[in-house]
Design a protein around this motif. Structure first.
Motif, PDB file in Angstrom:
ATOM      1  N   ARG A 203       0.831  -1.210   0.000  1.00 18.35           N
ATOM      2  CA  ARG A 203       0.000   0.000   0.000  1.00 18.35           C
ATOM      3  C   ARG A 203       0.863   1.257   0.000  1.00 18.35           C
ATOM      4  NH1 ARG A 203      -5.583   0.567   2.951  1.00 18.35           N
ATOM      5  NH2 ARG A 203      -6.029   2.777   2.647  1.00 18.35           N
ATOM      6  N   ALA A 204       1.866   1.294   0.897  1.00 23.64           N
ATOM      7  CA  ALA A 204       2.720   2.479   0.976  1.00 23.64           C
ATOM      8  C   ALA A 204       3.541   2.661  -0.299  1.00 23.64           C
ATOM      9  CB  ALA A 204       3.644   2.362   2.189  1.00 23.64           C
ATOM     10  N   THR A 205       3.955   1.561  -0.896  1.00 19.76           N
ATOM     11  CA  THR A 205       4.763   1.643  -2.113  1.00 19.76           C
ATOM     12  C   THR A 205       3.943   2.165  -3.286  1.00 19.76           C
ATOM     13  OG1 THR A 205       6.202  -0.153  -1.373  1.00 19.76           O
ATOM     14  CG2 THR A 205       6.176   0.328  -3.725  1.00 19.76           C
ATOM     15  N   VAL A 206       2.728   1.652  -3.440  1.00 22.42           N
ATOM     16  CA  VAL A 206       1.882   2.092  -4.553  1.00 22.42           C
ATOM     17  C   VAL A 206       1.472   3.546  -4.384  1.00 22.42           C
ATOM     18  CG1 VAL A 206      -0.347   1.764  -5.684  1.00 22.42           C
ATOM     19  CG2 VAL A 206       1.078  -0.223  -5.137  1.00 22.42           C
ATOM     20  N   THR A 207       1.028   3.932  -3.195  1.00 26.37           N
ATOM     21  CA  THR A 207       0.587   5.310  -2.997  1.00 26.37           C
ATOM     22  C   THR A 207       1.757   6.284  -3.043  1.00 26.37           C
ATOM     23  OG1 THR A 207       0.684   5.029  -0.578  1.00 26.37           O
ATOM     24  CG2 THR A 207      -1.437   4.630  -1.661  1.00 26.37           C
ATOM     25  N   GLY A 208       2.882   5.902  -2.470  1.00 24.67           N
ATOM     26  CA  GLY A 208       4.051   6.781  -2.504  1.00 24.67           C
ATOM     27  C   GLY A 208       4.595   6.957  -3.909  1.00 24.67           C
ATOM     28  N   SER A 209       4.618   5.864  -4.664  1.00 22.92           N
ATOM     29  CA  SER A 209       5.092   5.946  -6.054  1.00 22.92           C
ATOM     30  C   SER A 209       4.148   6.793  -6.889  1.00 22.92           C
ATOM     31  CB  SER A 209       5.219   4.546  -6.649  1.00 22.92           C
ATOM     32  OG  SER A 209       6.136   3.766  -5.917  1.00 22.92           O
ATOM     33  N   GLY A 210       2.849   6.680  -6.635  1.00 21.60           N
ATOM     34  CA  GLY A 210       1.884   7.507  -7.352  1.00 21.60           C
ATOM     35  C   GLY A 210       2.088   8.980  -7.067  1.00 21.60           C
ATOM     36  N   GLU A 211       2.354   9.319  -5.815  1.00 24.18           N
ATOM     37  CA  GLU A 211       2.602  10.720  -5.466  1.00 24.18           C
ATOM     38  C   GLU A 211       3.893  11.221  -6.105  1.00 24.18           C
ATOM     39  OE1 GLU A 211       1.706  14.408  -3.808  1.00 24.18           O
ATOM     40  OE2 GLU A 211       0.472  12.605  -4.038  1.00 24.18           O
ATOM     41  N   LEU A 212       4.910  10.370  -6.124  1.00 20.61           N
ATOM     42  CA  LEU A 212       6.167  10.743  -6.776  1.00 20.61           C
ATOM     43  C   LEU A 212       5.953  10.991  -8.262  1.00 20.61           C
ATOM     44  CD1 LEU A 212       9.242  11.111  -6.725  1.00 20.61           C
ATOM     45  CD2 LEU A 212       9.461   8.630  -6.946  1.00 20.61           C
ATOM     46  N   LEU A 213       5.198  10.122  -8.897  1.00 22.74           N
ATOM     47  CA  LEU A 213       4.894  10.290 -10.314  1.00 22.74           C
ATOM     48  C   LEU A 213       4.111  11.571 -10.557  1.00 22.74           C
ATOM     49  CD1 LEU A 213       4.867   9.106 -13.201  1.00 22.74           C
ATOM     50  CD2 LEU A 213       2.806   7.842 -12.565  1.00 22.74           C
ATOM     51  N   TYR A 214       3.176  11.880  -9.655  1.00 26.52           N
ATOM     52  CA  TYR A 214       2.349  13.087  -9.783  1.00 26.52           C
ATOM     53  C   TYR A 214       3.211  14.357  -9.716  1.00 26.52           C
ATOM     54  CZ  TYR A 214      -1.303  16.525  -8.676  1.00 26.52           C
ATOM     55  OH  TYR A 214      -2.130  17.623  -8.681  1.00 26.52           O
ATOM     56  N   ARG A 215       4.190  14.331  -8.824  1.00 25.37           N
ATOM     57  CA  ARG A 215       5.006  15.536  -8.610  1.00 25.37           C
ATOM     58  C   ARG A 215       6.171  15.668  -9.590  1.00 25.37           C
ATOM     59  NH1 ARG A 215       5.760  16.357  -2.076  1.00 25.37           N
ATOM     60  NH2 ARG A 215       3.606  15.904  -1.449  1.00 25.37           N
ATOM     61  N   ALA A 216       6.598  14.564 -10.166  1.00 24.89           N
ATOM     62  CA  ALA A 216       7.820  14.569 -10.980  1.00 24.89           C
ATOM     63  C   ALA A 216       7.592  15.180 -12.359  1.00 24.89           C
ATOM     64  CB  ALA A 216       8.340  13.143 -11.126  1.00 24.89           C
ATOM     65  N   ASP A 217       8.627  15.771 -12.892  1.00 25.41           N
ATOM     66  CA  ASP A 217       8.602  16.263 -14.265  1.00 25.41           C
ATOM     67  C   ASP A 217       8.987  15.169 -15.253  1.00 25.41           C
ATOM     68  OD1 ASP A 217       7.895  18.870 -13.510  1.00 25.41           O
ATOM     69  OD2 ASP A 217       9.990  19.413 -13.141  1.00 25.41           O
ATOM     70  N   GLU A 218       9.705  14.154 -14.780  1.00 26.46           N
ATOM     71  CA  GLU A 218      10.190  13.089 -15.652  1.00 26.46           C
ATOM     72  C   GLU A 218       9.057  12.159 -16.085  1.00 26.46           C
ATOM     73  OE1 GLU A 218      13.448  14.163 -12.710  1.00 26.46           O
ATOM     74  OE2 GLU A 218      11.306  13.700 -12.623  1.00 26.46           O
TER      75      GLU A 218
END
Length: 267
Positions: A203-218
């Protein structure tokens, strides 16, 4: 957010309720909202906030948002009509129900916007794609976009047929992400982790990765490569997931199946 007149929401289930929560949280006056749903329980919380539970829409409705399942659309449209000189904007979130079907039920001059949102709208992070009939004015396109952008990102397409693929990718997309979390947790258990810890890690990995993807420019591919060390453990897992029989062909088949079903619903 403000609307110049009443808003009628037809169907207050998971998606309709998610959108309404987003609108109210962003300032839509509850006394402007009229709810049409046979379930008292479905509307109870919104009525407590000041919305109206009605059996028929007000005659001067500025917007009618149709949020029922495609199989229930016939009954939902009965008696609505477009008898107010085109002043009502109809916004549908039903998968597969075409603009032509709405015109047949509501009148040839009805202003109709088809849209496909997804359930993250309930936390202000939805993704909604819209297509407008040729009768829809620029003002009403802006109104539809204001409503739907209040609960997340929006985009327009000019070809109605593209909504079938949109439905498959983003409409159903949250379910695929939740399945990923389930699958990752089960794989962790198979690898020897206690179930509670495996679920927490997934759960933490999926939600954290989603937030990282949301914020990232890459791009996602760049973020993936950033996690993947040459000769490391992640690379070994990706060799399996990115093999010829890995996750891409599986998703290709899944999205094709969902797209085909959306077309069937509209047929």
């Amino acid at each position: 957010m403000k609307i110049d007149g009443p808003l009628t929401l037809i169907g207050c289930g998971k998606m309709g309720g998610a959108m309404l929560s987003g609108w109210l949280d962003r300032g839509l006056a509850p006394e402007q909202v009229y709810l049409m749903d046979p379930s008292e329980a479905a509307v109870a919380d919104f009525v407590a906030r000041g919305c109206h539970h009605v059996s028929a829409p007000p005659k001067n409705a500025r917007v009618m948002v149709i949020a029922v399942k495609p199989q229930m659309m016939g009954g939902a449209l009965d008696g609505l009509g477009s008898d107010n000189g085109g002043q009502t904007l109809f916004v549908s979130i039903a998968a597969g129900v075409t603009l032509a079907s709405f015109r047949e039920a509501l009148g040839a001059q009805a202003q109709i916007v088809r849209s496909m949102p997804n359930t993250p709208a309930s936390v202000g992070r939805g993704m909604t794609v819209m297509v407008a009939g040729p009768e829809v004015s620029a003002q009403d396109r802006a109104l539809a976009e204001a409503l739907l952008s209040a609960v997340g990102e929006t985009a327009w397409v000019e070809e109605e047929a593209l909504l079938d693929a949109v439905t498959a990718v983003s409409g159903g997309g949250p379910a695929y992400v939740f399945l990923l979390a389930e699958t990752l947790a089960k794989a962790g258990v198979e690898a020897g982790l206690p179930e509670g810890l495996a679920v927490r890690l997934a759960r933490a990995t999926v939600t954290g990765s989603g937030e990282l993807l949301y914020r990232a420019d890459e791009e996602p591919a760049v973020l993936r490569k950033n996690v993947t060390s040459p000769g490391g453990t992640t690379l070994e897992a990706l060799k399996v997931l990115m093999a010829e029989d890995g996750i891409q062909p599986l998703f290709d088949r899944a999205i094709a199946a969902a797209t085909a079903r959306s077309r069937e619903l509209g047929g």
